[in-house]
Design an enzyme around this catalytic site. Structure first.
Site, mmCIF file in Angstrom:
data_model
loop_
_atom_site.group_PDB
_atom_site.id
_atom_site.type_symbol
_atom_site.label_atom_id
_atom_site.label_comp_id
_atom_site.label_asym_id
_atom_site.label_seq_id
_atom_site.Cartn_x
_atom_site.Cartn_y
_atom_site.Cartn_z
ATOM 1 C CG HIS A 119 -2.132 -0.948 0.857
ATOM 2 N ND1 HIS A 119 -2.271 -2.183 1.430
ATOM 3 C CD2 HIS A 119 -3.135 -0.826 -0.044
ATOM 4 C CE1 HIS A 119 -3.329 -2.777 0.916
ATOM 5 N NE2 HIS A 119 -3.877 -1.978 0.032
ATOM 6 C CD GLU A 129 -9.862 -6.245 -3.817
ATOM 7 O OE1 GLU A 129 -8.799 -5.637 -3.740
ATOM 8 O OE2 GLU A 129 -10.761 -6.169 -2.953
ATOM 9 C CG ASP A 176 -5.669 -7.478 -2.337
ATOM 10 O OD1 ASP A 176 -4.703 -7.912 -1.674
ATOM 11 O OD2 ASP A 176 -6.279 -6.446 -2.041
ATOM 12 C CB CYS A 227 -9.038 -0.046 -9.770
ATOM 13 S SG CYS A 227 -9.572 -1.273 -8.582
HETATM 14 C C1 PEP Z 1 -6.074 -4.173 -5.533
HETATM 15 O O1 PEP Z 1 -6.053 -5.077 -4.702
HETATM 16 O O2 PEP Z 1 -5.619 -4.290 -6.680
HETATM 17 C C2 PEP Z 1 -6.666 -2.864 -5.181
HETATM 18 C C3 PEP Z 1 -6.903 -1.962 -6.111
HETATM 19 O O3 PEP Z 1 -6.916 -2.618 -3.870
HETATM 20 P P1 PEP Z 1 -5.754 -2.310 -2.799
HETATM 21 O O4 PEP Z 1 -4.483 -2.160 -3.549
HETATM 22 O O5 PEP Z 1 -6.142 -1.084 -2.086
HETATM 23 O O6 PEP Z 1 -5.802 -3.523 -1.931
HETATM 24 MG MG MG Z 2 -7.199 -4.839 -2.891
#
Ligand code: PEP
Ligand code: MG
Length: 672
Positions: free
Chosen positions: A180, A416, A440, A487
């Site tokens: 993150h 995910e 994820d 995303c």
């Molecule tokens: C992902 O898992 O790709 C996502 C966009 O969510 P995060 O990175 O916040 O877990």
């Molecule tokens: Mg995620």
């Protein structure tokens, strides 16, 4: 000078002085009595005030206005009094009270209609971070000039605190491209390198660093000519960024390009930077690094700010994805051996319904101010989506009862987990859109911890397994008439953009700083794709023309052939319609007699005709079956469809036709 090979989590180039993050020490230091904590805070505030005044008087600070703003906040009774109240009345430690007071003051500022007042919340955060460093026993001040943040480890919350406009880049010992921290660095548009062992021995505060995301190298204290070169490169990169940004707003693509944000303020200016909307607002960052949950009001203001900034473009708010490495201390989550497989995402929301409902109410209220959508993270089962939809309904009912203005947004699902991919057909019937979280999805598909170090070669988001998951998701989405976005970080990976659209992805959501680059890549990829499609279409048409030219008529059903004269209907046997033949079909399955176009489908479905070159062939099933009004017939084609000879086009229920006392003989007629 020293040069080290590192790993690139976020690309880019940065050069500037290092600032070393020292962790807050309140975990190590036992909390004192309220009187002791209040004394600590007051002493830190006096020290801070003294430093700010001295720095201002010394002059030369590049951001004197910022120092002055911090000094004024410190002198303003509201901030300190609130922090002291939290210590005395709520028994908090001094650092927690500083965070609590900062949140409250920021929420008040954020509620202002005037942008310049809302922007003061940055100053409050800076002041709180400075006070906390003093409380932690010193440490270097966050510099008032551009800097590169160096730290052994860095949490998302720590980065949020340091995320000032002065932050040029990040260098850490441990890290990973899909952590993150990396995601946040991407949102800030700055390079992030990791993997520099014994960082504290190799980098000191004030050292000049060059971070090169392209070569994955870090240079410490380079010679003057390398510094000059680095500065020229930074300037050129800035110009290129501006050029791309100006272009991004004018270039259009079929595939939408949206932005990922972690704080409402990041929405400002996104529309001007060419974003088609916000594809992912990571709302959980409102919940981290604070003493308690954000109120409905505070959340409403944040969501409203983002929605208003985007106007009619969509603002997709992901409900809080707390858990795993995004821990909210105040939530008292259980210690877990495998947090990535534990309480996170929708699981936290369903375990804390009040919190979830409060968030949903805030989102529904903000939906009045823009084009808001809700997105549910970490879904693995259909019942989780059902529960989330139920909570949205209940939140709407609560707002209705109190006469509060609200709108109910579309609810979508993040894909995910491999389970969500396998359940995508069922989820797509209830969700209004999908967004694939490849960070994820890669972690759970390949069974590689996304935060782990040294496993990069096993965590390839372009792995065929992940690509197949994306294709399956896109197919399920399109079969059910919904759109699918990506995303995760993969959406802005130069190697992936074209692959993703070829797999059927309709939208990409990337950090604001990458929009221009991704739009350019998409434009080129779409042009290639369009050219290919046109060539394929031409090839098909040529093939069809050829087939039509040497098209012989074949029997439209399997069974015994009956000569024209023996067809028990004078209209056909007398030749009034044209040359024809009868067939006693074995199974009622009717195939196209020629390759060509379906010219007519009878309203009563018992007859279909086909055109091929200059020939027209009618297939009529049964004698007098028009009387059935369509009963017993299933037609699989529509007028205007292209068909190939031998393609199944209709099924007739022969038993039913016989039971109605009619003759089911299939008649093929050459009309012209
Ligand atoms: C992902 O898992 O790709 C996502 C966009 O969510 P995060 O990175 O916040 O877990
Ligand atoms: Mg995620």
């Amino acid at each position: 000078m020293e040069r080290y090979e590192c790993k690139t989590a976020q690309p880019g180039f940065a050069a500037g002085k290092a600032w070393l993050l020292q962790r807050r020490a309140d975990g190590a230091r036992p909390q004192g009595s309220p009187a002791e904590e209040a004394d600590r805070l007051e002493a830190a505030a006096r020290e801070m005030s003294r430093k700010l005044t001295a720095e201002k008087e010394e002059g030369g600070a590049p951001d004197a206005a910022l120092l002055e703003a911090e000094r004024m906040i410190l002198q303003d009774e509201a901030f300190l009094q609130e922090a002291l109240r939290e210590i005395r009345e709520e028994g908090r430690s001094a650092p927690d009270a500083v965070d609590g007071a900062a949140r409250k003051v920021c929420a008040l500022l954020q509620g202002s209609g005037a942008a310049y007042i809302r922007e003061r919340s940055e100053d409050v955060r800076g002041l709180a971070a400075g006070l906390n460093r003093l409380l932690a026993g010193g440490g270097t001040e966050m510099p008032g000039e551009p800097f590169i943040l160096a730290a052994a480890e860095l949490s998302p919350a720590e980065l949020m605190m340091a995320g000032t406009p002065n932050l040029l880049g990040i260098l850490t010992e441990s890290g990973s491209p899909t952590s993150h921290v990396s995601v946040l660095a991407g949102n800030l548009g700055i390079p992030y390198l990791y993997g520099l062992e014994r960082i504290a021995d190799r980098v000191a505060a004030g050292d000049y660093l060059i971070l090169d995301g392209e070569s994955g190298s870090v240079t410490v204290n380079p010679p003057p000519e390398a510094v000059r070169e680095a500065e020229a490169r930074t300037e050129a990169a800035k110009k290129e960024k501006e050029r791309l940004r100006a272009e991004a707003d004018s270039v259009r693509t079929r595939t939408l390009v949206c932005a990922n944000i972690s704080r409402a303020e990041e929405a400002d200016g996104l529309a001007g930077a060419g974003a088609d909307g916000i594809g992912l607002f990571r709302s959980e960052f409102l919940f981290l690094d604070r003493p308690d949950a954000p109120s409905e009001e505070e959340q409403f203001e944040a969501y409203r700010r983002a929605a208003e900034a985007m106007g009619s473009r969509k603002t997709t708010i992901r409900t809080m994805d707390i858990g795993s490495d995004k821990r909210a201390g105040w939530l008292r989550m259980p210690e877990e051996a495998n947090p990535a497989l534990g309480l996170r995402g929708i699981r936290v929301s369903l375990a804390h319904r009040d919190l979830f409902r409060t968030q949903l109410r805030a989102i529904l209220r903000a939906a009045v101010y823009g084009n808001v959508r809700i997105m549910i993270p970490m879904v693995a089962s259909v019942w989780e989506l059902d529960e989330a939809l139920k909570e949205v309904r209940l939140a709407a009912e609560e707002l209705e009862k109190t006469g509060t203005a609200f709108a109910v947004p579309e609810v979508g699902v993040m894909i995910e987990t491999p389970a969500a991919v396998m359940m995508a057909p069922e989820l797509a019937r209830k969700a209004r859109f999908f967004s694939i979280g490849t960070n994820d999805l890669t972690q759970y598909t390949l069974a590689v911890d996304r935060e782990a170090r040294g496993l990069e070669s096993f965590a390839d988001p372009l792995h065929d397994a992940v690509m197949r998951m994306i294709r399956l998701t896109a197919e399920a989405a399109h079969e059910n008439g919904i759109r699918v976005s990506v995303c995760g970080e993969l959406a802005s990976d130069e190697r992936a953009v074209e692959k993703l659209i070829r797999l059927g992805v309709d939208e990409l959501s990337v950090s604001g700083a990458r929009i221009a680059r991704v739009r350019r890549l998409l434009k080129d990829a779409e042009e290639r794709l369009e050219k290919e499609e046109q060539e394929e279409q031409k090839e098909r048409e040529k093939q069809e023309e050829k087939e039509e030219q040497d098209n012989e008529i074949c029997a439209p059903a399997e069974g015994e052939l009956i000569p024209m004269a023996e067809i028990p209907d004078p209209v056909f046997s007398g030749g009034a319609m044209g040359e024809c033949v009868g067939i006693l079909s074995q199974d009622g399955r009717i195939y196209a007699p020629v390759s060509g176009t379906v010219s007519v489908v009878a309203a009563t479905r018992h007859a279909v005709s086909f055109r091929s070159g200059g020939t027209e062939v009618l297939v009529h099933v049964g004698i007098d079956t028009v009387k059935l009004g369509g009963e017993g017939f299933r037609v699989h084609v529509r007028e205007g469809d292209r068909v190939r000879q031998g393609q199944l086009v209709m099924e007739a229920d022969l038993d039913l036709i016989r039971a109605k006392g009619l003759n089911p003989m299939v008649i093929a007629v050459r009309l012209s």
